[in-house]
Motif scaffolding. Structure first.
Motif, PDB file in Angstrom:
ATOM      1  N   ILE A   1      -6.279   4.762  -2.024  1.00 32.18           N
ATOM      2  CA  ILE A   1      -7.172   3.797  -1.361  1.00 32.18           C
ATOM      3  C   ILE A   1      -8.591   4.374  -1.255  1.00 32.18           C
TER       4      ILE A   1
ATOM      5  N   ALA B   1     -10.524   7.946   2.000  1.00 31.25           N
ATOM      6  CA  ALA B   1     -11.044   6.573   1.962  1.00 31.25           C
ATOM      7  C   ALA B   1     -12.238   6.459   2.912  1.00 31.25           C
TER       8      ALA B   1
ATOM      9  N   ILE C   1       0.840  -1.207   0.000  1.00 29.03           N
ATOM     10  CA  ILE C   1       0.000   0.000   0.000  1.00 29.03           C
ATOM     11  C   ILE C   1       0.871   1.252   0.000  1.00 29.03           C
TER      12      ILE C   1
ATOM     13  N   ALA D   1      -6.790  -0.681  10.563  1.00 29.55           N
ATOM     14  CA  ALA D   1      -7.258   0.362   9.629  1.00 29.55           C
ATOM     15  C   ALA D   1      -6.308   1.552   9.653  1.00 29.55           C
TER      16      ALA D   1
ATOM     17  N   HIS E   1     -11.467   1.991  -0.232  1.00 29.81           N
ATOM     18  CA  HIS E   1     -12.248   1.253   0.773  1.00 29.81           C
ATOM     19  C   HIS E   1     -11.370   0.482   1.751  1.00 29.81           C
ATOM     20  N   PHE E   2     -11.797   0.469   3.016  1.00 29.67           N
ATOM     21  CA  PHE E   2     -11.276  -0.484   4.015  1.00 29.67           C
ATOM     22  C   PHE E   2     -12.502  -1.216   4.558  1.00 29.67           C
TER      23      PHE E   2
ATOM     24  N   SER F   1      -6.445  -4.360  -5.224  1.00 27.70           N
ATOM     25  CA  SER F   1      -7.045  -4.681  -3.926  1.00 27.70           C
ATOM     26  C   SER F   1      -6.204  -5.730  -3.236  1.00 27.70           C
TER      27      SER F   1
ATOM     28  N   VAL G   1      -4.276   2.158   6.319  1.00 27.91           N
ATOM     29  CA  VAL G   1      -4.916   3.174   5.469  1.00 27.91           C
ATOM     30  C   VAL G   1      -4.635   4.588   5.967  1.00 27.91           C
TER      31      VAL G   1
ATOM     32  N   GLY H   1     -14.680   3.399   5.138  1.00 27.05           N
ATOM     33  CA  GLY H   1     -14.495   2.034   5.620  1.00 27.05           C
ATOM     34  C   GLY H   1     -15.630   1.548   6.478  1.00 27.05           C
TER      35      GLY H   1
ATOM     36  N   GLU I   1     -10.329  -6.269   3.788  1.00 27.10           N
ATOM     37  CA  GLU I   1     -10.176  -6.119   2.333  1.00 27.10           C
ATOM     38  C   GLU I   1      -9.978  -4.639   2.077  1.00 27.10           C
ATOM     39  N   ILE I   2      -8.985  -4.330   1.272  1.00 28.71           N
ATOM     40  CA  ILE I   2      -8.685  -2.936   0.966  1.00 28.71           C
ATOM     41  C   ILE I   2      -8.718  -2.775  -0.550  1.00 28.71           C
TER      42      ILE I   2
END
Ligand SMILES: NC(=O)c1ccc[n+]([C@@H]2O[C@H](COP(=O)([O-])OP(=O)(O)OC[C@H]3O[C@@H](n4cnc5c(N)ncnc54)[C@H](O)[C@@H]3O)[C@@H](O)[C@H]2O)c1
Length: 369
Positions: free
Chosen positions: A153, A245, A145, A197, A155-156, A272, A201, A247, A265-266
């Motif tokens: 990014i 992002a 990442i 998280a 989504h988390f 991803s 992220v 989440g 899942e990121i």
């Protein structure tokens, strides 16, 4: 070679995991200092003396205050429920010890802030045991990442699901008591999701939460007397990150069939990745590479992967306990270089701030449909 004397408070689940880590770390990694399991502390003399022998401690003592004040102790390792973290950490900091504490840092934000203030005032090193950061696959996810492999990014999606209290006759143990545990699934396992998280992220600036308790009374251990459950059985939250992002978090102890399902899942603009603790040596990675690109499973056991070179040849898997060994490894290295390890009490305070914000938000009305 200098020795590092460890005093550990609490000797059950985490006591076993931490003492194993302290024993193993020097057998696999080249360490600048040698950890010594010096004193184990607990409340019951018989159980404690047996545990000290089994876990490999040289001494034991039922008075943690006395032990924390000893001149020959370098590290105080807190493996007790949240209601004692603050008092032990404050005493350890005042005595000038390195403080290593189990998560969540405390039962409330104000206690966590007090603990951070104490270690900073005393000028001692401190670390919080969010051990999942130290799994090679999680570290590799972070490397990917941060190297930009997934692009920006978006989504988390993190969940931590267990089922150990789905049976309503399961007793009201300390984890189901707010005074002892602070909160339920939220602080116990949701705190790990929040830590991952933030680690993977970035900082979270806004949350919306929902907490739910399915079984509101349970028998006290070994009796038929019912006592209230005043913590959440399950917690859900929406998260907004500083970097744009978004989440979600789900933590439950009622997810029948799920034992320790810590998964994230990121999704980024270019790809991803997926991690699942129940397959902790693997990462699933998707990178947009053309016509036949899709998710592929990568085994994170090559010598170049984080921590792995010290263990076994490629494909020879590691397990849950290694996350603790890697955590104490990084703590010993930080002590050697006199630098603050991560995650530390600052992370613990931020984590607690998020937990409290989720709780506060869960008290607000939902939109009726
Ligand atoms: N990092 C992780 O993945 C992880 C996993 C499980 C638990 N934890 C955390 O570790 C901590 C301990 O949890 P556990 O599962 O080991 O609990 P546990 O019930 O298995 O063990 C708790 C230990 O603390 C002792 N203890 C309790 N109150 C005490 C006090 N006032 N003074 C001295 N000793 C006391 C008990 O006798 C016992 O030895 C908690 O903060 C928990 O959230 C972290």
């Amino acid at each position: 070679m200098t020795e590092l004397n460890v005093a550990m408070i609490g000797y059950q689940f985490m006591g076993k995991a931490h003492s194993n880590a302290w024993r193993q770390v020097g057998h696999f990694f080249d360490l600048p200092l040698t950890p010594v399991l010096k004193v184990l502390c607990g409340r019951d003399e018989n159980a404690l003396s047996k545990a000290a022998g089994v876990l490999g401690f040289r001494e034991h003592d039922t008075d943690w205050q006395r032990v924390v004040a000893r001149k020959d102790i370098d590290i105080v390792d807190i493996c007790t429920p949240g209601d004692s973290h603050r008092d032990i950490a404050l005493a350890a900091a005042a005595a000038g010890k390195v403080v290593f504490c189990e998560k969540p840092l405390a039962n409330t934000l104000s206690e966590a802030e007090e603990m951070l203030g104490a270690v900073e005032r005393a000028g001692v090193l401190h670390m919080l045991c969010h051990n999942y950061r130290r799994l090679p696959a999680v570290m590799r996810a972070r490397e990917l990442i941060f190297a930009g492999a997934l692009g920006k990014i978006h989504h988390f999606r993190g969940c931590y699901l267990q089922d150990w209290i789905a049976d309503p006759s399961f007793p009201r143990v300390w984890r189901l008591e707010r005074k002892k545990a602070g909160s339920g699934a939220l602080g116990d396992i949701g705190s790990h999701v929040l830590d991952l998280a933030r680690f993977l992220v970035g900082e979270i600036s806004e949350v919306a939460g929902m907490l739910h308790t399915f079984v509101k009374q349970r028998p006290l251990p070994g009796t038929s007397t019912l006592a209230p459950v005043d913590v959440d059985d399950a917690a859900l939250a929406l998260l907004r990150f500083d970097n744009g992002a978004i989440g979600s978090l789900e933590a439950s102890r009622f997810a029948t069939g799920r034992k320790n399902h810590n998964r994230f899942e990121i999704n980024g603009e270019k790809g991803s990745l997926v991690f699942d603790l129940e397959r902790l040596n693997e990462l699933e990675l998707y990178l947009e590479e053309g016509k036949d690109s899709g998710f592929r499973r990568i085994l994170i056991t090559d010598p170049g992967h984080p921590y792995v070179g010290a263990w076994w040849p490629p494909g020879h898997l590691i397990g849950y306990e290694h996350s603790f060994t890697h955590t104490v490894l990084d703590l010993v290295r930080a002590i050697e270089s006199q630098s603050l390890p991560t995650p530390n009490f600052k992370d613990g305070v931020q984590n607690q701030r998020l937990l409290e914000a989720i709780e506060r938000s869960s008290e607000r009305a939902f939109s009726a449909v």
